[in-house]
Design a protein around this motif. Structure first.
Motif, short mmCIF file in Angstrom:
data_model
loop_
_atom_site.label_atom_id
_atom_site.label_comp_id
_atom_site.label_asym_id
_atom_site.label_seq_id
_atom_site.Cartn_x
_atom_site.Cartn_y
_atom_site.Cartn_z
N GLN A 789 0.43 -0.67 0.35
CA GLN A 789 0.44 0.06 0.48
C GLN A 789 0.95 0.99 -0.30
OE1 GLN A 789 -2.33 -0.47 3.83
NE2 GLN A 789 -4.33 -1.50 2.80
N VAL A 790 0.41 1.79 -0.14
CA VAL A 790 1.28 3.72 0.02
C VAL A 790 -0.12 4.66 0.42
CG1 VAL A 790 1.68 5.98 -1.45
CG2 VAL A 790 2.22 3.19 -2.14
N LEU A 794 -4.19 0.43 -2.03
CA LEU A 794 -3.55 -0.88 -2.94
C LEU A 794 -3.16 -1.16 -3.36
CD1 LEU A 794 -2.91 -4.15 -1.83
CD2 LEU A 794 -5.00 -4.23 -3.57
N ARG A 795 -1.56 -1.02 -3.92
CA ARG A 795 -0.90 0.24 -5.13
C ARG A 795 -0.14 -1.90 -5.84
NH1 ARG A 795 -2.59 4.26 -6.99
NH2 ARG A 795 -3.61 5.51 -5.18
N ASP A 796 0.31 -2.49 -5.72
CA ASP A 796 0.38 -3.49 -5.87
C ASP A 796 0.60 -4.78 -5.08
OD1 ASP A 796 1.98 -4.76 -7.91
OD2 ASP A 796 3.73 -4.32 -7.87
N VAL A 819 4.70 0.95 -7.84
CA VAL A 819 4.49 1.36 -6.30
C VAL A 819 5.24 3.02 -6.68
CG1 VAL A 819 5.87 1.41 -3.81
CG2 VAL A 819 4.22 -0.23 -4.37
N GLN A 820 5.77 2.82 -7.26
CA GLN A 820 6.98 4.30 -7.59
C GLN A 820 6.33 5.49 -7.97
OE1 GLN A 820 9.86 4.79 -6.36
NE2 GLN A 820 10.42 3.74 -5.30
N VAL A 839 2.94 -4.41 2.81
CA VAL A 839 3.94 -3.67 4.03
C VAL A 839 2.62 -2.08 3.13
CG1 VAL A 839 5.85 -1.97 2.56
CG2 VAL A 839 5.37 -4.97 2.90
N ASN A 840 3.16 -0.40 4.29
CA ASN A 840 2.77 0.33 3.99
C ASN A 840 3.23 1.06 3.57
OD1 ASN A 840 0.71 2.41 4.01
ND2 ASN A 840 -0.38 2.51 5.40
N LEU A 841 3.75 1.93 2.68
CA LEU A 841 4.56 3.49 2.48
C LEU A 841 3.53 4.27 2.62
CD1 LEU A 841 6.50 2.09 -0.71
CD2 LEU A 841 7.50 1.94 2.07
#
Length: 843
Positions: A789-790, A794-796, A819-820, A839-841
């Motif tokens: 997650q970003v 959810l991104r990937d 994500v980038q 993973v949450n950024l």
RNA sequence: GCGGACGUGGCGGAAUGGUAGACGCCGGGGACUUAAAAUCCCCUGAUCCUCGAUCGUGCGGGUUCGAGUCCCGCCGUCCGCACCA
């Protein structure tokens, strides 16, 4: 007779179902062994009233119990799963009156029909323990237990105002009066004074209430309903001293003695002795009392009923203030049956009293406020029932409600004008019914000796067979000879009690009789200690109060008099939802049966004439709405397993299950799909399929958990998943093992199909097979999908080995293009890593 | 009035605070077939659309890195009790 050989690629329930049902019968596969050393499970569904035919609600109820019982058996338990008949009751007498048949004949014929229907559904029942409450072999023991309870002082006979149902011509228990109407007849219930038999359930009020705490596997809802029904309330009972011309003190009951300084009137019930006395000399008072009695008792009428009072002219003295006098009113909202039939009116803190005081111009004082400083806060919006401290209350000022309550009770007791008291809403259970088709109450009325118990060696007191139902009332009363007996004490001519016991007595101990059926006594104490409490009880929510409270009471009463060791009969209770169906209304406004309508280009029309049909609500199946489905019809059409599967699919078992033709057809297709798959079993296949092995054991473990929690709809979903996975897999030894395992997994739900396929694999009875064991190592995934997650979105996703370290997960997440892109160069402030999950950024 | 439960696609419903919509039904497309049934495969929350993006669990707030899930307040549906002092 010619028989068409079944197509081998299709499962033929018409042939297979009865064949396996016969095998189970012959081998007594589901007979419970009292001497077994295995862990025991007593699985019980509420036994049916033999009304004529099994309805779909029974099928749902018994299918759930059956899956549980069969699964437990496979898992190595000694399972007691019995069935019987709650066979006394009004419908049999109604049939006797309407059709001229004998209630016994009618009932026994219904039992035969319904037993055959249950057998056609393939339930794993121990039929050797079958019982019917209408047989002397059952009700004779019930009479003995009733005499035991009498000897222990738990049965009383008293004159009392009872609920009289003028249509059924019988007395009803409070629990059987719903909104002022008989629960069966729907007739407005009248009050009558009769001599009645009562069971002293009120002696058990405290323990029935406290016992609820131990029932942690009961639905919260049911426990709450029982708690409310028992209705414990703690308060104080005290007397207001009379002022002339009134001579007697007025006893009142209050749960809020802390508000005693806010009392501005006393209200008594229309039936109160003082009111009755006054009515003899005052026509106005008599007229008012008559008016009170006319008022309806239905919910709607009470909701709108105005608070009415009649000023008696009498006055009483405030216990703490000899200067203060209070007027006495007769009020229509005071009940003679509750407390003392008189209340102190505190308008400031009781909305009902507030309404009353406003209407009759009585003083309204605040005596409880959020704080001492707010003592004069106006009571503009009505009574203030909130918590706080006492104000305007002399020596109570500043005390909390709790402390003031204790203080008032202490003073009342010290000064001798009142005492702390617990009042219960629960009433004693009136069990006399003026009916024929019930357990005769084993007592004899003698002019010399009074009421004498029938000697135990003369039990059972058997119902006479030659009775007529042509005139209303109790046939036992009218019978020419049955009631005439010699008094057991003095030998003179006497008469039997002609009332019979409420049918709820029959269902209050049947679960004990299932555990053992010794000839000379109701049950065997040791057998009950072995089997009881029932591990899982399943039935409808409509019994939340009546049956379940009575059964708890009987169990505790028999425990108290030393006959059994168990105190609570049902360790775990499950209340299942109803089976519902769309209702249809024809052009003439009348209900139409599902078979009378069809779908034509998306709109529903009548089969005859294709007239437009209106869709009604989705409701519980009932004959009057014509939205019923007969279980037999579906069994004939699709087979028992399809019906069972439908009962378990889709809806969670505690919720309503909407019946649908499409749904049952889908189930029928799935039965055939399984059959085809089972046909692909190849004992000689080789090769390993690790992914399928894993799926297999995960499905078994999950389904076992689901079934244990009665989450049948979820267990069904697991079966579908495993089925699809096996179908997609290439042939291998693993695949064959998976097919065999799937077969065991569905055996409790589709026992006929399972037996047929199991036999075709050359195995014995699947009813005797063991539940598949699982390899714990296979339950753990070696690869997991981790969400990336970003900022919480959810991104990937990443597919990584289980146990990948945090740092690595973080690095992999940052390496993702998606994500980038989502980050768009923003600076990362925080990283949350939940290993194997996400993973949450946070940027 | 008091007490309780519930509110997620067209429908029944999944989801230890961590990828919303598992599984089934309905619907759509395709394969097989002379044709149909049966069976099999694919699609099926909405919107824009090529990738992909945005929105989405009755409504409004809050807590949290993150809420269908927890908290507060509404709305709605269902159930139980009820002049209970």
């Amino acid at each position: 007779m010619t028989t068409v050989p079944p197509e081998p690629s299709r499962f033929d329930p018409a042939a297979a179902d009865p064949r396996w049902q016969r095998v189970w019968d012959e081998r007594q596969s589901f007979r419970a062994d009292d001497a077994s050393n295995k862990p025991r499970s007593y699985v019980l569904e509420m036994f049916p009233y033999p009304s004529g035919r099994i309805h779909i609600g029974h099928v749902r109820n018994y299918t759930m119990g059956d899956v549980l019982a069969r699964t437990k058996r496979m898992q190595g338990h000694e399972v007691l799963h019995p069935m019987g008949w709650d066979a006394f009751g009004m419908p049999a007498e109604n049939a006797a009156m309407e059709q001229g048949v004998h209630p016994g004949g009618w009932t026994r014929a219904n039992i035969a029909t319904m037993k055959a229907q249950l057998k056609r559904l393939g339930f794993a029942l121990d039929w050797s323990r079958e019982l019917a409450t209408c047989e002397p072999d059952y009700y004779g023991h019930e009479q003995a237990l009733f005499l035991d309870l009498y000897a222990a002082g738990l049965v009383t006979r008293k004159e009392s105002a009872v609920n009289w149902d003028p249509v059924d011509m019988t007395v009803l228990a409070n629990e059987q009066v719903i909104d002022g109407r008989g629960w069966r007849s729907g007739a407005l219930v009248e009050k009558r004074k009769l001599s009645q038999w009562f069971l002293k359930i009120t002696d058990f009020a405290e323990e029935l209430l406290e016992g609820l705490d131990s029932l942690d596997k009961w639905p919260e809802k049911v426990r709450l309903m029982q708690e409310n029904w028992i209705g414990k309330s703690q308060g104080v009972e005290f007397a207001f001293a009379p002022l002339a011309p009134l001579e007697t003190p007025i006893e009142v009951y209050s749960t809020r003695p802390d508000t005693i300084f806010g009392a501005s009137f006393v209200a008594i019930a229309a039936d109160h002795p003082i009111a009755q006395e006054l009515a003899r000399t005052s026509p106005e008072a008599a007229a008012f009392i008559a008016q009170c009695k006319r008022g309806g008792t239905t919910a709607a009428e009470l909701e709108t009923a105005e608070k009415l009072g009649f000023d008696t002219g009498f006055e009483v003295l405030h216990p703490f203030d000899s200067e203060c006098t209070l007027p006495v009113y007769i009020a229509n909202f005071v009940l003679m049956e509750y407390g003392t039939g008189a209340v102190m009116g505190v308008p400031g803190h009781d909305q009902r009293d507030f309404d009353f005081a406003s209407k009759y111009g009585l003083k309204i004082t605040r005596v409880v406020a959020p704080s001492l400083a707010e003592a004069d806060k106006p009571l503009a919006d009505g009574a203030d029932s909130g918590d706080g401290v006492c104000v305007n209350s002399r020596f109570l000022d500043g005390m909390t409600v709790e402390a003031a309550t204790a203080e008032v009770i202490a003073r009342a007791e010290r000064e001798g004008w009142g005492k702390g008291k617990t009042v219960w809403r629960l009433r004693d259970w009136g069990v006399s019914r003026q009916r024929y088709w019930g357990t005769p109450i084993p007592f004899i009325h003698c002019d010399t000796c009074g009421v004498v118990p029938a000697p135990k060696d003369q039990l059972p007191v058997v119902l006479p067979e030659d009775v007529d139902f042509k005139t209303p009332g109790n046939p036992l009363e009218r019978h020419p000879s049955w009631k005439h007996v010699a008094c057991p004490d003095c030998g003179r001519a006497a008469v039997r009690e002609t009332d019979t016991l409420d049918t709820f007595v029959n269902s209050s101990w049947y679960f004990l009789r299932f555990a053992s059926q010794p000839v000379g006594q109701p049950f065997d104490r040791a057998a009950i200690a072995k089997w009881l409490p029932v591990e899982q009880y399943i039935g409808g929510i409509e019994h939340a109060i009546l049956h379940l409270l009575y059964a708890r009471f009987w169990t505790r009463a028999l425990n108290r008099i030393g006959l059994i060791d168990v105190k609570e009969p049902f360790a775990s209770l499950f209340t299942q939802g109803m089976v519902t169906h769309m209702t249809y209304v024809g052009p003439d406004g009348k209900w139409l049966a599902p078979a009378e309508v069809k779908d034509k280009l998306g709109s529903i029309v009548t089969v005859k004439g294709e007239l437009p049909v209106k869709l009604g609500r989705i409701e519980k199946m009932s004959k009057s709405k014509k939205n019923t489905v007969d279980p037999d019809d579906i069994i004939v059409k699709h087979g028992a397993d399809t019906v069972r599967w439908f009962m378990l699919s889709d809806s969670p078992p505690e919720r309503d299950l909407p019946w649908s033709e499409a749904g049952i057809e889908g189930c029928a297709r799935f039965v055939q799909r399984l059959w085809r798959l089972f046909g692909q079993f190849d004992a000689g296949a080789t090769g390993e399929d690790k992914a399928l092995d894993r799926k297999r054991d995960q499905s078994v473990a999950a389904a076992a958990d689901d079934i244990a929690a009665l989450g049948f709809n979820k267990a069904v979903a697991r079966v579908y998943e495993l089925t699809s996975a096996i179908e997609k897999a290439a042939p291998s030894a693993s695949r064959s093992v998976a097919i065999r395992t799937l077969l065991l997994l569905v055996a409790p739900m589709m026992p006929h199909l399972a037996e047929e396929a199991w036999a075709s694999m050359g195995e014995g009875l699947i009813a005797d097979a063991a539940w598949p064991t699982v390899d714990p190592a296979l339950l753990v995934e070696d690869e997991v999908t981790v969400a990336v997650q970003v900022k919480g979105k959810l991104r990937d996703t990443l597919t990584v080995p289980k146990g990948t370290p945090r740092e690595e997960l973080e690095a992999l997440a940052l390496a993702s293009d998606k994500v980038q892109r989502a980050l768009a160069g923003a600076e990362i402030r925080k990283v949350i890593v939940v290993p194997d999950r996400l993973v949450n950024l946070v940027a």
